[in-house]
Design an enzyme around this catalytic site. Structure first.
Site, PDB file in Angstrom:
ATOM      1  N   ASP A  99       0.810  -1.210   0.000  1.00  0.00           N
ATOM      2  CA  ASP A  99       0.000   0.000   0.000  1.00  0.00           C
ATOM      3  C   ASP A  99       0.845   1.262   0.000  1.00  0.00           C
ATOM      4  O   ASP A  99       0.587   2.194  -0.752  1.00  0.00           O
ATOM      5  CB  ASP A  99      -0.982  -0.003   1.194  1.00  0.00           C
ATOM      6  CG  ASP A  99      -0.309  -0.290   2.531  1.00  0.00           C
ATOM      7  OD1 ASP A  99       0.922  -0.499   2.570  1.00  0.00           O
ATOM      8  OD2 ASP A  99      -1.027  -0.330   3.556  1.00  0.00           O
ATOM      9  N   ASP A 102       6.769   3.982   3.552  1.00  0.00           N
ATOM     10  CA  ASP A 102       6.897   4.979   4.619  1.00  0.00           C
ATOM     11  C   ASP A 102       8.355   5.016   5.078  1.00  0.00           C
ATOM     12  O   ASP A 102       9.201   5.609   4.411  1.00  0.00           O
ATOM     13  CB  ASP A 102       5.914   4.633   5.744  1.00  0.00           C
ATOM     14  CG  ASP A 102       5.894   5.668   6.846  1.00  0.00           C
ATOM     15  OD1 ASP A 102       6.345   6.798   6.631  1.00  0.00           O
ATOM     16  OD2 ASP A 102       5.426   5.353   7.961  1.00  0.00           O
ATOM     17  N   LYS A 131       5.538   8.134   0.650  1.00  0.00           N
ATOM     18  CA  LYS A 131       5.648   9.347   1.464  1.00  0.00           C
ATOM     19  C   LYS A 131       6.946  10.073   1.170  1.00  0.00           C
ATOM     20  O   LYS A 131       8.003   9.448   1.058  1.00  0.00           O
ATOM     21  CB  LYS A 131       5.582   8.991   2.961  1.00  0.00           C
ATOM     22  CG  LYS A 131       4.177   8.707   3.444  1.00  0.00           C
ATOM     23  CD  LYS A 131       4.124   8.612   4.953  1.00  0.00           C
ATOM     24  CE  LYS A 131       2.754   8.110   5.383  1.00  0.00           C
ATOM     25  NZ  LYS A 131       2.675   7.827   6.820  1.00  0.00           N
ATOM     26  N   PHE A 152      -0.356  10.890   8.110  1.00  0.00           N
ATOM     27  CA  PHE A 152      -0.975   9.579   8.321  1.00  0.00           C
ATOM     28  C   PHE A 152      -2.279   9.504   7.536  1.00  0.00           C
ATOM     29  O   PHE A 152      -3.187  10.305   7.732  1.00  0.00           O
ATOM     30  CB  PHE A 152      -1.231   9.319   9.810  1.00  0.00           C
ATOM     31  CG  PHE A 152      -1.567   7.882  10.053  1.00  0.00           C
ATOM     32  CD1 PHE A 152      -0.565   6.917  10.106  1.00  0.00           C
ATOM     33  CD2 PHE A 152      -2.883   7.480  10.187  1.00  0.00           C
ATOM     34  CE1 PHE A 152      -0.874   5.579  10.287  1.00  0.00           C
ATOM     35  CE2 PHE A 152      -3.201   6.136  10.369  1.00  0.00           C
ATOM     36  CZ  PHE A 152      -2.196   5.185  10.426  1.00  0.00           C
ATOM     37  N   VAL A 153      -2.353   8.540   6.632  1.00  0.00           N
ATOM     38  CA  VAL A 153      -3.525   8.423   5.754  1.00  0.00           C
ATOM     39  C   VAL A 153      -4.237   7.089   5.979  1.00  0.00           C
ATOM     40  O   VAL A 153      -3.633   6.117   6.423  1.00  0.00           O
ATOM     41  CB  VAL A 153      -3.120   8.565   4.265  1.00  0.00           C
ATOM     42  CG1 VAL A 153      -2.606   9.961   3.980  1.00  0.00           C
ATOM     43  CG2 VAL A 153      -2.074   7.522   3.874  1.00  0.00           C
ATOM     44  N   ASP A 159      -5.121   1.337   7.136  1.00  0.00           N
ATOM     45  CA  ASP A 159      -5.921   1.349   8.362  1.00  0.00           C
ATOM     46  C   ASP A 159      -5.340   2.242   9.442  1.00  0.00           C
ATOM     47  O   ASP A 159      -4.169   2.614   9.410  1.00  0.00           O
ATOM     48  CB  ASP A 159      -6.006  -0.066   8.943  1.00  0.00           C
ATOM     49  CG  ASP A 159      -4.685  -0.493   9.571  1.00  0.00           C
ATOM     50  OD1 ASP A 159      -3.650  -0.450   8.878  1.00  0.00           O
ATOM     51  OD2 ASP A 159      -4.672  -0.835  10.779  1.00  0.00           O
ATOM     52  N   ARG A 165     -10.116   0.514   6.464  1.00  0.00           N
ATOM     53  CA  ARG A 165      -9.561  -0.149   5.269  1.00  0.00           C
ATOM     54  C   ARG A 165     -10.557  -0.158   4.120  1.00  0.00           C
ATOM     55  O   ARG A 165     -10.184  -0.138   2.953  1.00  0.00           O
ATOM     56  CB  ARG A 165      -9.167  -1.600   5.584  1.00  0.00           C
ATOM     57  CG  ARG A 165      -7.951  -1.745   6.479  1.00  0.00           C
ATOM     58  CD  ARG A 165      -7.422  -3.174   6.407  1.00  0.00           C
ATOM     59  NE  ARG A 165      -6.542  -3.522   7.507  1.00  0.00           N
ATOM     60  CZ  ARG A 165      -5.228  -3.287   7.545  1.00  0.00           C
ATOM     61  NH1 ARG A 165      -4.658  -2.671   6.538  1.00  0.00           N
ATOM     62  NH2 ARG A 165      -4.509  -3.660   8.579  1.00  0.00           N
TER      63      ARG A 165
HETATM   64  P1  IMP Z   1       7.236   1.214   6.693  1.00  0.00           P
HETATM   65  O1  IMP Z   1       7.788  -0.123   7.083  1.00  0.00           O
HETATM   66  O2  IMP Z   1       7.472   2.280   7.723  1.00  0.00           O
HETATM   67  O3  IMP Z   1       7.633   1.664   5.310  1.00  0.00           O
HETATM   68  O4  IMP Z   1       5.670   1.106   6.712  1.00  0.00           O
HETATM   69  C1  IMP Z   1       5.039   0.294   5.882  1.00  0.00           C
HETATM   70  C2  IMP Z   1       3.703  -0.138   6.411  1.00  0.00           C
HETATM   71  O5  IMP Z   1       3.205   0.684   7.474  1.00  0.00           O
HETATM   72  C3  IMP Z   1       2.740  -0.024   5.284  1.00  0.00           C
HETATM   73  O6  IMP Z   1       2.693  -1.214   4.547  1.00  0.00           O
HETATM   74  C4  IMP Z   1       1.452   0.294   5.998  1.00  0.00           C
HETATM   75  O7  IMP Z   1       0.814  -0.907   6.342  1.00  0.00           O
HETATM   76  C5  IMP Z   1       1.859   1.021   7.249  1.00  0.00           C
HETATM   77  N1  IMP Z   1       1.752   2.491   7.079  1.00  0.00           N
HETATM   78  C6  IMP Z   1       2.714   3.381   6.810  1.00  0.00           C
HETATM   79  N2  IMP Z   1       2.237   4.630   6.732  1.00  0.00           N
HETATM   80  C7  IMP Z   1       0.901   4.534   6.925  1.00  0.00           C
HETATM   81  C8  IMP Z   1      -0.169   5.505   6.933  1.00  0.00           C
HETATM   82  O8  IMP Z   1      -0.012   6.709   6.723  1.00  0.00           O
HETATM   83  N3  IMP Z   1      -1.405   4.988   7.180  1.00  0.00           N
HETATM   84  C9  IMP Z   1      -1.659   3.676   7.406  1.00  0.00           C
HETATM   85  N4  IMP Z   1      -0.683   2.741   7.384  1.00  0.00           N
HETATM   86  C10 IMP Z   1       0.585   3.172   7.147  1.00  0.00           C
HETATM   87 MG    MG Z   2       1.187  -2.668   5.070  1.00  0.00          MG
END
Ligand code: IMP
Ligand code: MG
Length: 181
Positions: A99, A102, A131, A152-153, A159, A165
């Site tokens: 999705d 981040d 992001k 945060f979206v 979710d 979701r």
């Molecule tokens: P990362 O490991 O920090 O890159 O985060 C990845 C996971 O965190 C994504 O696959 C999402 O499930 C969740 N995530 C990151 N940012 C958001 C957000 O803004 N809203 C909801 N879920 C997020």
């Molecule tokens: Mg995820």
């Protein structure tokens, strides 16, 4: 549910139009190749479903379950895999679909684990959202739906505490709702 949003970033028709464009590129890029799509659940569920029905290739689909958020709006720092082993992608081209990119921890860990357990011919990443921020891990996406600010979206698979979701659009959650109560 939509009342809980501070603003809507992408309506359903905008998301689906972008899925059309991404799917066209993926179809051209993987034509004639053995493709396995690895979808990262649960966040990628709606996206991968809309994306793949627009890709008329004889691909395989595997889903893995990964969590790095545990109820809050900030990543927990540890990436937890819900299954013992990864799909066998030896000799195949892999497209990981998630999705959102981040901190990069999740997709970095997924790539590492796939490469540690099998010998894929190639590994690429497709995310609906990316992001705009400095990432904690050296990972980038090859296919990106939309670049967004570091907010945060929720919605369209994303979710907050397992809610929102099923919103058909993507939006920024009102700040007061993200404070644990
Ligand atoms: P990362 O490991 O920090 O890159 O985060 C990845 C996971 O965190 C994504 O696959 C999402 O499930 C969740 N995530 C990151 N940012 C958001 C957000 O803004 N809203 C909801 N879920 C997020
Ligand atoms: Mg995820």
């Amino acid at each position: 549910m939509q009342n809980d949003l501070e603003k809507i970033l992408f309506h359903e028709r905008t998301i689906l139009a972008r899925c059309d464009e991404l799917a066209r590129r993926i179809t051209v890029d993987y034509h004639g190749k053995e493709l396995t799509v690895v979808a990262v659940m649960n966040g990628a569920l709606l996206f991968v479903s809309d994306l793949l029905r627009r890709v008329p290739l004889p691909l395989k689909l595997d889903c893995i379950s990964v969590a790095s958020y545990h109820g809050g709006t900030a990543s927990s720092g540890t990436v937890v895999f819900d299954q013992l082993s990864m799909p066998d992608v030896s000799g195949r081209h892999v497209l990981i679909v998630d999705d959102i990119l981040d901190s990069g921890r999740t997709l970095h860990a997924v790539c590492e684990k796939l490469r540690a357990e099998a010998e894929p011919l190639s590994v690429r990443i497709c995310v609906l959202l990316k992001k705009d921020k400095i990432r904690e891990k050296p990972v980038d996406a090859d296919y990106v739906g939309f670049e967004i600010e570091d907010e945060f979206v929720v919605g369209y698979g994303l979710d907050f505490d397992e809610r929102y979701r099923n919103l058909p659009c993507i939006g920024v959650l009102r700040k007061e709702l993200t404070i644990a109560g």
